[in-house]
Scaffold this motif. Structure first.
Motif, PDB file in Angstrom:
ATOM      1  N   LEU A 188      66.834  45.091  55.800  1.00  0.00           N
ATOM      2  CA  LEU A 188      67.388  43.740  55.874  1.00  0.00           C
ATOM      3  C   LEU A 188      66.553  42.763  55.049  1.00  0.00           C
ATOM      4  N   ARG A 189      65.249  42.951  55.097  1.00  0.00           N
ATOM      5  CA  ARG A 189      64.361  42.073  54.344  1.00  0.00           C
ATOM      6  C   ARG A 189      64.601  42.212  52.840  1.00  0.00           C
ATOM      7  N   ARG A 190      64.773  43.460  52.368  1.00  0.00           N
ATOM      8  CA  ARG A 190      65.031  43.686  50.945  1.00  0.00           C
ATOM      9  C   ARG A 190      66.338  43.019  50.525  1.00  0.00           C
ATOM     10  N   LEU A 191      67.353  43.161  51.368  1.00  0.00           N
ATOM     11  CA  LEU A 191      68.639  42.555  51.054  1.00  0.00           C
ATOM     12  C   LEU A 191      68.535  41.025  51.039  1.00  0.00           C
ATOM     13  N   ALA A 192      67.813  40.458  52.027  1.00  0.00           N
ATOM     14  CA  ALA A 192      67.677  39.012  52.103  1.00  0.00           C
ATOM     15  C   ALA A 192      66.937  38.460  50.882  1.00  0.00           C
ATOM     16  N   VAL A 193      65.858  39.144  50.475  1.00  0.00           N
ATOM     17  CA  VAL A 193      65.093  38.696  49.315  1.00  0.00           C
ATOM     18  C   VAL A 193      65.950  38.766  48.054  1.00  0.00           C
ATOM     19  N   LEU A 206      65.012  28.839  50.656  1.00  0.00           N
ATOM     20  CA  LEU A 206      66.259  29.326  51.256  1.00  0.00           C
ATOM     21  C   LEU A 206      65.992  30.249  52.427  1.00  0.00           C
ATOM     22  N   LEU A 207      64.914  31.034  52.332  1.00  0.00           N
ATOM     23  CA  LEU A 207      64.582  31.978  53.404  1.00  0.00           C
ATOM     24  C   LEU A 207      63.749  31.333  54.504  1.00  0.00           C
ATOM     25  N   GLY A 208      63.261  30.110  54.268  1.00  0.00           N
ATOM     26  CA  GLY A 208      62.456  29.450  55.279  1.00  0.00           C
ATOM     27  C   GLY A 208      61.059  30.006  55.400  1.00  0.00           C
ATOM     28  N   VAL A 209      60.515  30.544  54.309  1.00  0.00           N
ATOM     29  CA  VAL A 209      59.164  31.094  54.306  1.00  0.00           C
ATOM     30  C   VAL A 209      58.390  30.475  53.154  1.00  0.00           C
ATOM     31  N   SER A 210      57.068  30.721  53.139  1.00  0.00           N
ATOM     32  CA  SER A 210      56.264  30.226  52.043  1.00  0.00           C
ATOM     33  C   SER A 210      56.469  31.093  50.801  1.00  0.00           C
ATOM     34  N   ARG A 211      56.123  30.555  49.631  1.00  0.00           N
ATOM     35  CA  ARG A 211      56.274  31.298  48.379  1.00  0.00           C
ATOM     36  C   ARG A 211      55.393  32.546  48.390  1.00  0.00           C
ATOM     37  N   SER A 212      54.175  32.421  48.944  1.00  0.00           N
ATOM     38  CA  SER A 212      53.291  33.591  48.997  1.00  0.00           C
ATOM     39  C   SER A 212      53.871  34.689  49.874  1.00  0.00           C
ATOM     40  N   THR A 213      54.531  34.310  50.975  1.00  0.00           N
ATOM     41  CA  THR A 213      55.166  35.313  51.834  1.00  0.00           C
ATOM     42  C   THR A 213      56.300  36.013  51.102  1.00  0.00           C
ATOM     43  N   LEU A 214      57.112  35.254  50.366  1.00  0.00           N
ATOM     44  CA  LEU A 214      58.204  35.858  49.603  1.00  0.00           C
ATOM     45  C   LEU A 214      57.669  36.853  48.573  1.00  0.00           C
ATOM     46  N   LEU A 215      56.608  36.464  47.871  1.00  0.00           N
ATOM     47  CA  LEU A 215      56.056  37.365  46.855  1.00  0.00           C
ATOM     48  C   LEU A 215      55.484  38.621  47.481  1.00  0.00           C
ATOM     49  N   SER A 216      54.871  38.487  48.671  1.00  0.00           N
ATOM     50  CA  SER A 216      54.349  39.686  49.334  1.00  0.00           C
ATOM     51  C   SER A 216      55.477  40.614  49.747  1.00  0.00           C
ATOM     52  N   TRP A 217      56.631  40.045  50.161  1.00  0.00           N
ATOM     53  CA  TRP A 217      57.786  40.885  50.497  1.00  0.00           C
ATOM     54  C   TRP A 217      58.314  41.608  49.253  1.00  0.00           C
ATOM     55  N   ARG A 218      58.367  40.896  48.131  1.00  0.00           N
ATOM     56  CA  ARG A 218      58.853  41.517  46.898  1.00  0.00           C
ATOM     57  C   ARG A 218      57.920  42.639  46.447  1.00  0.00           C
TER      58      ARG A 218
END
Length: 603
Positions: free
Chosen positions: A561-566, A583-595
């Motif tokens: 789900l996380r991959r799809l959301a990103v 859009l995801l309601g997270v910090s930029r650093s959190t988004l980059l760590s997910w990617r």
């Protein structure tokens, strides 16, 4: 019987101070004394007047210049008789039994400002100063600048020794803000009793040398002044502050009171507009930060949710610091929003600070703000989270992630101490209520020395635990139908879900809680070709088999789900990581760590 003391020497005024049996009265130069004297030869804690079974007595505290009663030096507790003369250092006092002598009837206090409106005439210089203040107050860059402008205007027009602003926060908390001149900031404190009278009456108080009018239980450092004015700052029915104006050696005139009231009225309007603007700005940021149109209401009719709502209602009225505990995705920020909207501070801003996104180097700047040139790259003034939340609530999301240096800074603020923006000289005190949230075990973090114990106990005044979704599975049908309704309104589709799909959703463990549930529905509807959502459309992990071959309950694949959301957020943001994070309601650093995690998992 009760007694009184009359201060008759050394420019302290001619003020009767009522003494009540059953308590003692400290005398000295330090402001913590009950009777504050301003003589050069008065010690900080010079003497004590007290009452015992034998009557009223005075005791010298080993002062350098001694205490005299009727010309005799006090070496041990000395009885006091009616009309006794007391010499404390170089200040003369008269002690009397019974009621204090009557005041001059010409000095009527307090005076209702309505009675003097027809008796004042403004000087041209006063009108010019008022015009300049009123035309410039809304152009001030910050509320503090407007307050200083108001105090400077009063100090210039009114013959006052001390001018101060006291912001009124919680019911039992008085927040001294600014005192002019600067040299008086530490020497004098603003009268809590005058403030209490203004808070109760919602009108100006003009002391005019009469302490008895306020029915003081005991005197305070105000005895060092001849006269005092306290004017409320009203925003509708709400009292947001008070202006204090003190004078030595003379009384104020009706014109002085009127000038103070005019300045206070316009300052209150300016502060109210700033507070409303701050509230709208933070609400706009909050709405833009939401990835999906999730309601601010808490959905669910289970017993667990009913109990949660009850605790929220009680916490909202209590006004203490609140610690919200719960797993990731349970809706801790929604709980904080509900507390704010039910509290007396609902007209103020609700500001969210993501503690997990702060580095040790940036904690002080983020929390306290900075001035232009305060450090390399600081090319303009910036308000910190504390000032942004002034008059409202600061929500500390994931407080367990706050770096140690931030914990130290924040503890000082929680204890009511002023703070200094980076690159500034002046200290500031913000009027803020704090709500903190975490998905971590803070007690375990304290035991492991990863979280300050004193900060934990200061935060944990009122605790609210948000139940995970698996503990209220009966709410899942209501959550599903609510969210599908929001998707229908957003897309114009007639979406429906089968009972079998709802049952399958109720069987899940939901480690990501409500946030994960909405993510599953988002994903299913995104790839749904028709309008009916069934079990086969749910993005679920394949059923695993136990060693005996029997099927276990299905669980949702959070990483998928996380991959799809990103991917969906990055596509909508056209590759802009900052916008996708919003859009995801997270910090930029959190988004980059997910990617990065997604990239590492690719074969």
């Amino acid at each position: 019987m009760d007694a009184y003391v009359l201060i008759v020497g050394n420019g302290n005024g001619d003020q009767p101070i009522v003494l009540k049996r059953g308590r003692s009265y400290g005398i000295g130069r330090h402001r913590d004394n009950d009777i504050v004297l301003r003589g050069r030869h008065v010690s900080r804690h010079h003497a004590v007047i007290f009452h015992d079974e034998d009557g009223w007595k005075i005791r010298d505290n080993g002062s350098a210049n001694g205490t005299l009663v009727n010309g005799e030096r006090v070496t041990e507790p000395c009885p006091l008789t009616d009309r006794a003369t007391i010499i404390v250092g170089d200040v003369e006092l008269e002690f009397g039994l019974g009621n204090a002598p009557p005041r001059n009837p010409a000095l009527q206090t307090p005076t209702d400002s309505c009675e003097i409106l027809q008796t004042v005439a403004f000087r041209p210089d006063a009108l010019d100063a008022l015009y300049r203040f009123m035309s410039g107050v809304m152009k001030a860059p910050q509320p503090r600048d407007a307050i200083i402008s108001a105090l400077e205007t009063i100090h210039r027009l009114v013959p006052a020794e001390v001018v101060g602003f006291l912001g009124l926060g919680l019911e039992d908390e008085l927040l001294p803000r600014i005192v002019l001149p600067e040299s008086a900031r530490r020497e004098y404190r603003l009268s809590k009793r005058l403030t209490a009278q203004v808070r109760e009456s919602r009108r100006s108080i003009w002391l005019r040398s009469d302490r008895a009018t306020l029915e003081l239980d005991h005197p305070e450092s105000l005895v060092g002044f001849e006269d005092a004015i306290c004017v409320p700052l009203l925003s509708g029915d709400a009292l947001i502050g008070a202006l204090h104006v003190y004078q030595q050696g003379r009384n104020f005139q009706p014109l002085d009171l009127r000038l103070c009231e005019i300045v206070a009225t316009h300052l209150a309007s300016a502060l109210r507009l700033w507070r409303m603007l701050a509230q709208y700005e933070e609400e706009n940021l909050r709405l833009r930060r939401q990835a999906t149109p999730i309601s601010q209401d808490l959905i669910g009719s289970s017993r667990a949710m009913q109990q949660l709502r009850e605790r929220i209602a009680r916490a909202a009225k209590d006004l203490s610091t609140v610690l919200i505990l719960g797993e990731t995705g349970v809706g801790k920020e929604l709980v904080a929003t509900a507390i704010h909207r039910l509290s007396p501070r609902r007209d103020g801003p609700l500001v969210t600070m993501n503690c997990g996104g702060l580095t040790p180097e940036l904690v002080q700047s983020a929390l306290c703000g900075h001035r232009r040139g305060g450090f390399t790259g600081a090319d303009s003034d910036k308000k910190g989270y504390l000032l942004r939340a002034d008059g409202g609530v600061l929500f500390l999301d994931e407080i367990g992630e706050l770096p140690e240096v931030g914990q130290r800074h924040f503890l000082r603020v929680l204890e009511g101490q002023p703070f200094t923006p980076v690159g500034a000289d002046e200290e500031i005190t913000a009027d803020v209520r704090f709500i903190a949230a975490t998905n971590r075990d803070l007690e375990q973090a304290v035991r492991e020395n990863r979280f300050r114990e004193d900060l934990y106990y200061r935060l944990n005044r009122v605790q609210i635990r948000v139940p995970p979704l698996r503990e209220r599975r009966e709410d899942i049908p209501e959550l599903v139908h609510y969210y599908l309704g929001r998707l229908q309104a957003a897309t114009g589709r007639s979406l429906r879900i089968t009972p079998q799909a709802v049952s399958r959703l109720q069987e899940c463990h939901w480690p990501g809680n409500v946030r994960q549930l909405f993510g599953v529905l988002d994903s299913a509807c995104c790839f749904l070709e028709g309008d009916v959502l069934d079990v086969e459309h749910l993005c679920m992990e394949r059923e695993r088999r136990s060693s005996g071959g029997s099927a276990t309950l299905p669980t949702c694949n959070l990483e998928e789900l996380r991959r799809l959301a990103v991917a969906q957020a990055m596509a909508e943001a056209k590759g802009n990581a900052t916008r996708a994070a919003q859009l995801l309601g997270v910090s930029r650093s959190t988004l980059l760590s997910w990617r990065n995690r997604t990239a590492d998992e690719q074969p």
